[in-house]
Design an enzyme around this catalytic site. Structure first.
Site, PDB file in Angstrom:
ATOM      1  N   LYS A 196       0.885  -1.179   0.000  1.00  0.00           N
ATOM      2  CA  LYS A 196       0.000   0.000   0.000  1.00  0.00           C
ATOM      3  C   LYS A 196       0.915   1.220   0.000  1.00  0.00           C
ATOM      4  O   LYS A 196       1.500   1.584   1.019  1.00  0.00           O
ATOM      5  CB  LYS A 196      -0.871  -0.031   1.263  1.00  0.00           C
ATOM      6  CG  LYS A 196      -2.215   0.670   1.142  1.00  0.00           C
ATOM      7  CD  LYS A 196      -2.153   2.143   0.844  1.00  0.00           C
ATOM      8  CE  LYS A 196      -1.783   2.987   2.033  1.00  0.00           C
ATOM      9  NZ  LYS A 196      -1.609   4.426   1.693  1.00  0.00           N
ATOM     10  N   GLU A 204      10.269   1.608  10.461  1.00  0.00           N
ATOM     11  CA  GLU A 204      11.314   2.590  10.178  1.00  0.00           C
ATOM     12  C   GLU A 204      10.647   3.953  10.250  1.00  0.00           C
ATOM     13  O   GLU A 204       9.854   4.309   9.379  1.00  0.00           O
ATOM     14  CB  GLU A 204      11.900   2.285   8.791  1.00  0.00           C
ATOM     15  CG  GLU A 204      13.294   2.822   8.642  1.00  0.00           C
ATOM     16  CD  GLU A 204      13.287   4.219   8.095  1.00  0.00           C
ATOM     17  OE1 GLU A 204      13.210   5.164   8.911  1.00  0.00           O
ATOM     18  OE2 GLU A 204      13.334   4.367   6.866  1.00  0.00           O
ATOM     19  N   CYS A 215      14.136  10.335   6.306  1.00  0.00           N
ATOM     20  CA  CYS A 215      14.123   9.819   7.681  1.00  0.00           C
ATOM     21  C   CYS A 215      15.493   9.990   8.321  1.00  0.00           C
ATOM     22  O   CYS A 215      15.599  10.262   9.506  1.00  0.00           O
ATOM     23  CB  CYS A 215      13.686   8.366   7.703  1.00  0.00           C
ATOM     24  SG  CYS A 215      14.436   7.411   6.393  1.00  0.00           S
ATOM     25  N   GLU A 271      10.951  15.662  14.924  1.00  0.00           N
ATOM     26  CA  GLU A 271      11.284  15.555  13.504  1.00  0.00           C
ATOM     27  C   GLU A 271      10.450  16.570  12.727  1.00  0.00           C
ATOM     28  O   GLU A 271       9.220  16.505  12.726  1.00  0.00           O
ATOM     29  CB  GLU A 271      10.986  14.139  13.007  1.00  0.00           C
ATOM     30  CG  GLU A 271      11.424  13.936  11.578  1.00  0.00           C
ATOM     31  CD  GLU A 271      11.251  12.496  11.115  1.00  0.00           C
ATOM     32  OE1 GLU A 271      10.140  11.950  11.258  1.00  0.00           O
ATOM     33  OE2 GLU A 271      12.225  11.931  10.589  1.00  0.00           O
TER      34      GLU A 271
HETATM   35  P1  NAD Z   1       2.203   8.599   7.703  1.00  0.00           P
HETATM   36  O1  NAD Z   1       2.900   7.777   8.727  1.00  0.00           O
HETATM   37  O2  NAD Z   1       0.797   9.023   7.979  1.00  0.00           O
HETATM   38  O3  NAD Z   1       2.166   7.817   6.290  1.00  0.00           O
HETATM   39  C1  NAD Z   1       3.057   6.787   5.938  1.00  0.00           C
HETATM   40  C2  NAD Z   1       2.265   5.637   5.305  1.00  0.00           C
HETATM   41  O4  NAD Z   1       1.369   5.081   6.267  1.00  0.00           O
HETATM   42  C3  NAD Z   1       1.396   6.047   4.112  1.00  0.00           C
HETATM   43  O5  NAD Z   1       1.395   5.013   3.140  1.00  0.00           O
HETATM   44  C4  NAD Z   1       0.017   6.162   4.732  1.00  0.00           C
HETATM   45  O6  NAD Z   1      -1.029   5.969   3.795  1.00  0.00           O
HETATM   46  C5  NAD Z   1       0.054   5.039   5.747  1.00  0.00           C
HETATM   47  N1  NAD Z   1      -0.891   5.195   6.847  1.00  0.00           N
HETATM   48  C6  NAD Z   1      -1.370   6.345   7.394  1.00  0.00           C
HETATM   49  N2  NAD Z   1      -2.254   6.074   8.382  1.00  0.00           N
HETATM   50  C7  NAD Z   1      -2.316   4.723   8.473  1.00  0.00           C
HETATM   51  C8  NAD Z   1      -3.050   3.824   9.315  1.00  0.00           C
HETATM   52  N3  NAD Z   1      -3.893   4.265  10.263  1.00  0.00           N
HETATM   53  N4  NAD Z   1      -2.867   2.494   9.148  1.00  0.00           N
HETATM   54  C9  NAD Z   1      -2.016   2.022   8.199  1.00  0.00           C
HETATM   55  N5  NAD Z   1      -1.325   2.818   7.370  1.00  0.00           N
HETATM   56  C10 NAD Z   1      -1.470   4.157   7.500  1.00  0.00           C
HETATM   57  O7  NAD Z   1       3.103   9.849   7.401  1.00  0.00           O
HETATM   58  P2  NAD Z   1       2.606  11.294   6.887  1.00  0.00           P
HETATM   59  O8  NAD Z   1       1.383  11.770   7.581  1.00  0.00           O
HETATM   60  O9  NAD Z   1       2.533  11.165   5.434  1.00  0.00           O
HETATM   61  O10 NAD Z   1       3.797  12.203   7.384  1.00  0.00           O
HETATM   62  C11 NAD Z   1       3.770  12.732   8.715  1.00  0.00           C
HETATM   63  C12 NAD Z   1       5.136  12.776   9.315  1.00  0.00           C
HETATM   64  O11 NAD Z   1       5.670  11.451   9.388  1.00  0.00           O
HETATM   65  C13 NAD Z   1       6.166  13.532   8.505  1.00  0.00           C
HETATM   66  O12 NAD Z   1       6.097  14.895   8.719  1.00  0.00           O
HETATM   67  C14 NAD Z   1       7.449  12.903   9.000  1.00  0.00           C
HETATM   68  O13 NAD Z   1       7.857  13.481  10.203  1.00  0.00           O
HETATM   69  C15 NAD Z   1       7.062  11.458   9.234  1.00  0.00           C
HETATM   70  N6  NAD Z   1       7.436  10.600   8.077  1.00  0.00           N
HETATM   71  C16 NAD Z   1       8.534   9.818   8.190  1.00  0.00           C
HETATM   72  C17 NAD Z   1       8.916   9.044   7.111  1.00  0.00           C
HETATM   73  C18 NAD Z   1      10.135   8.169   7.173  1.00  0.00           C
HETATM   74  O14 NAD Z   1      10.744   7.904   6.143  1.00  0.00           O
HETATM   75  N7  NAD Z   1      10.497   7.666   8.327  1.00  0.00           N
HETATM   76  C19 NAD Z   1       8.197   9.067   5.927  1.00  0.00           C
HETATM   77  C20 NAD Z   1       7.053   9.852   5.850  1.00  0.00           C
HETATM   78  C21 NAD Z   1       6.691  10.615   6.937  1.00  0.00           C
END
Ligand code: NAD
Length: 479
Positions: A178, A252, A286, A381
Site C-alpha cells: 500500500k 522505520e 528519515c 522531527e
Molecule cells: P504517515 O505515517 O501518515 O504515512 C506513511 C504511510 O502510512 C502512508 O502510506 C500512509 O497511507 C500510511 N498510513 C497512514 N495512516 C495509516 C493507518 N492508520 N494504518 C495504516 N497505514 C497508514 O506519514 P505522513 O502523515 O505522510 O507524514 C507525517 C510525518 O511522518 C512527517 O512529517 C514525518 O515526520 C514522518 N514521516 C517519516 C517518514 C520516514 O521515512 N520515516 C516518511 C514519511 C513521513
C-alpha cells in the site's frame, strides 16, 4: 522532461489491473504547482482482501514453486528493466513527488540496485547444520513468512518500495503493498514493469488512504509479516495491529540525526556534506542530518560557512535544483509552523525562486542557531529543510546531546582524532554511525534502521533477508 505514461486509477491484484471495488478514485496533486494531474484508486478493505488472497494463491502457484536461483534471476531482470525505464520513471516521480529530476533519476538507479542486490542474494541465504545429540542431524533453514504487507511513505516512494519488496521477494514471500496517497505513481509504473516479469500475485499493489486501505492491510489476518516506513504515530498503530495477529513487523520511523563536528575537523570536507544532509529531498528524509553539534571553538567559522551555503540555495522546480517543493500543502504548513514557533535566531535562509509556481509547496531552507538541545525544534522531527545548530564544549557533552532525543537512527562524527572517532562512534545510540562522512539514504548494502522512536528491525543489506524470513529447525533422529 522525458516522455511518461501516467498510471491509471487501478490496483494490481493477481497479475491483473483492476478498478477498486468501490469505484472511488482520488486526485493526485503535483507539489510543483499544486495542480491535480492524475487520479489513483481509493481502495478499501475489499480490495486488500482480494490482494491478500492473490498473494496467497501465488505462494501455492508458480511463484512459490520457483527455486531461489530462478527468483533471483527474475529480480535481476527486473532491475535491468527499471534502468531501461529510469528516465520515464524519474519524470513521473518529479511530477508526483516534486523532487528535482536529478534526484529522482538517482532514486531510480538505486531502486534498480535493490533488485539487483537482492536478486544476487536470493540463492546465497544459507541455512546451518547445528551440532546436537549423537545420532541426530539438525538443519536450520530460513523460510519466507508467506504473505508480507508493505506500507511505504511518500518521501522516497520508489527507493523504499525497492528496499522493502526487493528483500521480501528475494526470500520467496508474496507481497501486498500500500503506497502513500501523496506519491505513488512511480510505484504503480514500477509495478507495471514488474508484472511483465514476475508470476501473477507475487507482487500486488493497492492504493488508497492510510486510515482505510493501510489500516485494512495492517489488520488483515491473512498477512504474515508487516513492513512499515512512516511516522511514529502510525508505526505504533502498525505494531499494535501486528501484535493482535501475533505477527512480526519492522518499523522505520524517522529520526533527529546529529552530526557532531569537533574543532579539529576538516571543515572543507564537512560543510557540503552537512548542508546536503538536510537540503537533499527538502529534508524529507528519515535519516536527514537535522542537528549539527558544533564545538564552541569553531562555532563562528562553521556557522558562517554553513550560512553561506544556505543563502545560496533556491527552492525551485528546475530540473537541476538542489531543493524542490515539499510534498503537500499540509507538510509546508507543518514546516513553516515549526520555523515560526522555534523562537531561535535565523542564522541564514535561502529563498524561493521567483519563477516557482505560486500554487507549489516551496519552503526556503533555514539554518537556526544557537538552538537549545532540549527545545521542541531540536527534539522533534520537522521533515523539512531546517538545520538546528547546537554548540557544545566537551566530548562528553556532545555525546549526551547527540543521544538526547527519543530517536536513534543515524549519527556522524567529524574529527581527525582517531581515538575520539572510535569513542564517540561507539557511544552513539542509533542504527548507523558515519565517521568523517554522512549517508542520508544510499547504501543498499548497509543494514539500516533505528532504536526507540526511530523504530526497530533492519532493512537493506543481508539483514533485511533475515527480517523477511523465519527460521525452521528440523531434527532428524537417524540413530
Ligand atoms: P504517515 O505515517 O501518515 O504515512 C506513511 C504511510 O502510512 C502512508 O502510506 C500512509 O497511507 C500510511 N498510513 C497512514 N495512516 C495509516 C493507518 N492508520 N494504518 C495504516 N497505514 C497508514 O506519514 P505522513 O502523515 O505522510 O507524514 C507525517 C510525518 O511522518 C512527517 O512529517 C514525518 O515526520 C514522518 N514521516 C517519516 C517518514 C520516514 O521515512 N520515516 C516518511 C514519511 C513521513
Amino acid at each position: 522532461m522525458p516522455k511518461m505514461t501516467l498510471p491509471r486509477p487501478l490496483n494490481l491484484i493477481g497479475g491483473a489491473w483492476v478498478p477498486p471495488r468501490s469505484g472511488h478514485e482520488m486526485d493526485v496533486v503535483s507539489p510543483l504547482d499544486g495542480a491535480a494531474f492524475a487520479s489513483i484508486a481509493d481502495s478499501d478493505a475489499a480490495d486488500i482482501d482480494a490482494a491478500v488472497a492473490a498473494a496467497r494463491a501465488a505462494l501455492a502457484g508458480d511463484w512459490g514453486r520457483l527455486s531461489a536461483t530462478d527468483r533471483g534471476r527474475l529480480l535481476m531482470r527486473y532491475a535491468a528493466a527499471i534502468l531501461d525505464h529510469a528516465d520515464e520513471l524519474a519524470a513521473i516521480e518529479t511530477r508526483d513527488n516534486g523532487k528535482p529530476l536529478a534526484q529522482a533519476r538517482a532514486d531510480m538507479v538505486l531502486t534498480a540496485r535493490y533488485f539487483e542486490y537482492y536478486g544476487g542474494a536470493a540463492d546465497k541465504v544459507h541455512g546451518e547444520v547445528i551440532p546436537f545429540q549423537r545420532g541426530t542431524t539438525v538443519q536450520m533453514t530460513r523460510e519466507p513468512h508467506g504473505v508480507t504487507g508493505h506500507i511505504v511513505p511518500w518521501n522516497y516512494p520508489a527507493q523504499i518500495y525497492g528496499r522493502s519488496v526487493g528483500a521480501a521477494l528475494a526470500m520467496g514471500n508474496a507481497c501486498v503493498l500500500k503506497p502513500a496517497e501523496d506519491a505513488c505513481l512511480s510505484i504503480l509504473r514500477l509495478a507495471e514493469i514488474a508484472n511483465e516479469i514476475l508470476p501473477p500475485g507475487a507482487l500486488n499493489v493497492v492504493t488508497g488512504r492510510g486510515d482505510v486501505a493501510g489500516k485494512a492491510l495492517s489488520e488483515h489476518r491473512g498477512v504474515d509479516f508487516l513492513s512499515f516506513t512512516g511516522s511514529p504515530e502510525v508505526g505504533q498503530m502498525i505494531q499494535i495491529a501486528a501484535a493482535r495477529n501475533f505477527i512480526g513487523c519492522t518499523l522505520e520511523l524517522g529520526g533527529k540525526s546529529p552530526q557532531i563536528v569537533f574543532d579539529d575537523a576538516d571543515l572543507e570536507a564537512a560543510v557540503p556534506v552537512l548542508a546536503n544532509a538536510i537540503i537533499q529531498n527538502g529534508g524529507q528524509t528519515c535519516s536527514a542530518g537535522s542537528r549539527v553539534l558544533i564545538q564552541r571553538g569553531i562555532w563562528d567559522d562553521l556557522t558562517a560557512r554553513l550560512a553561506e551555503r544556505f543563502r545560496a540555495v533556491e527552492a525551485s522546480p528546475a530540473d537541476g535544483s538542489l531543493l524542490g517543493p515539499l510534498i503537500s500543502a499540509k507538510q509546508k504548513r507543518r514546516v513553516e509552523t515549526y520555523i515560526a514557533e522555534a523562537g531561535v535566531p535565523v542564522l541564514a535562509q535561502g529563498r524561493v525562486a521567483g519563477n516557482a509556481p505560486a500554487g507549489g509547496f516551496y519552503v526556503a531552507p533555514v539554518l537556526l542557531g544557537p538552538v537549545d538541545p532540549n527545545s521542541r525544534i531540536a527534539q522533534e522531527e520537522v521533515f523539512g529543510p531546517v538545520l538546528c545548530a547546537i554548540p557544545f564544549d566537551t566530548e562528553a557533552e556532545a555525546i549526551e546531546i547527540a543521544n538526547g532525543t527519543e530517536y536513534g537512527l543515524v549519527a556522524s562524527v567529524w574529527t581527525r582524532d582517531g581515538g575520539r572517532q572510535a569513542r564517540v562512534a561507539n557511544a552513539m545510540r542509533c542504527g548507523q554511525v558515519f565517521i568523517n562522512g554522512y549517508g542520508a539514504g544510499g547504501g543498499v548494502e548497509l543494514p539500516f534502521g533505528g532504536i526507540r522512536k526511530s523504530g526497530h528491525g533492519r532493512e537493506k543489506g543481508f539483514e533485511a533477508l533475515h527480517e523477511f524470513s523465519t527460521i525452521r529447525t528440523i531434527v532428524n533422529h537417524h540413530g
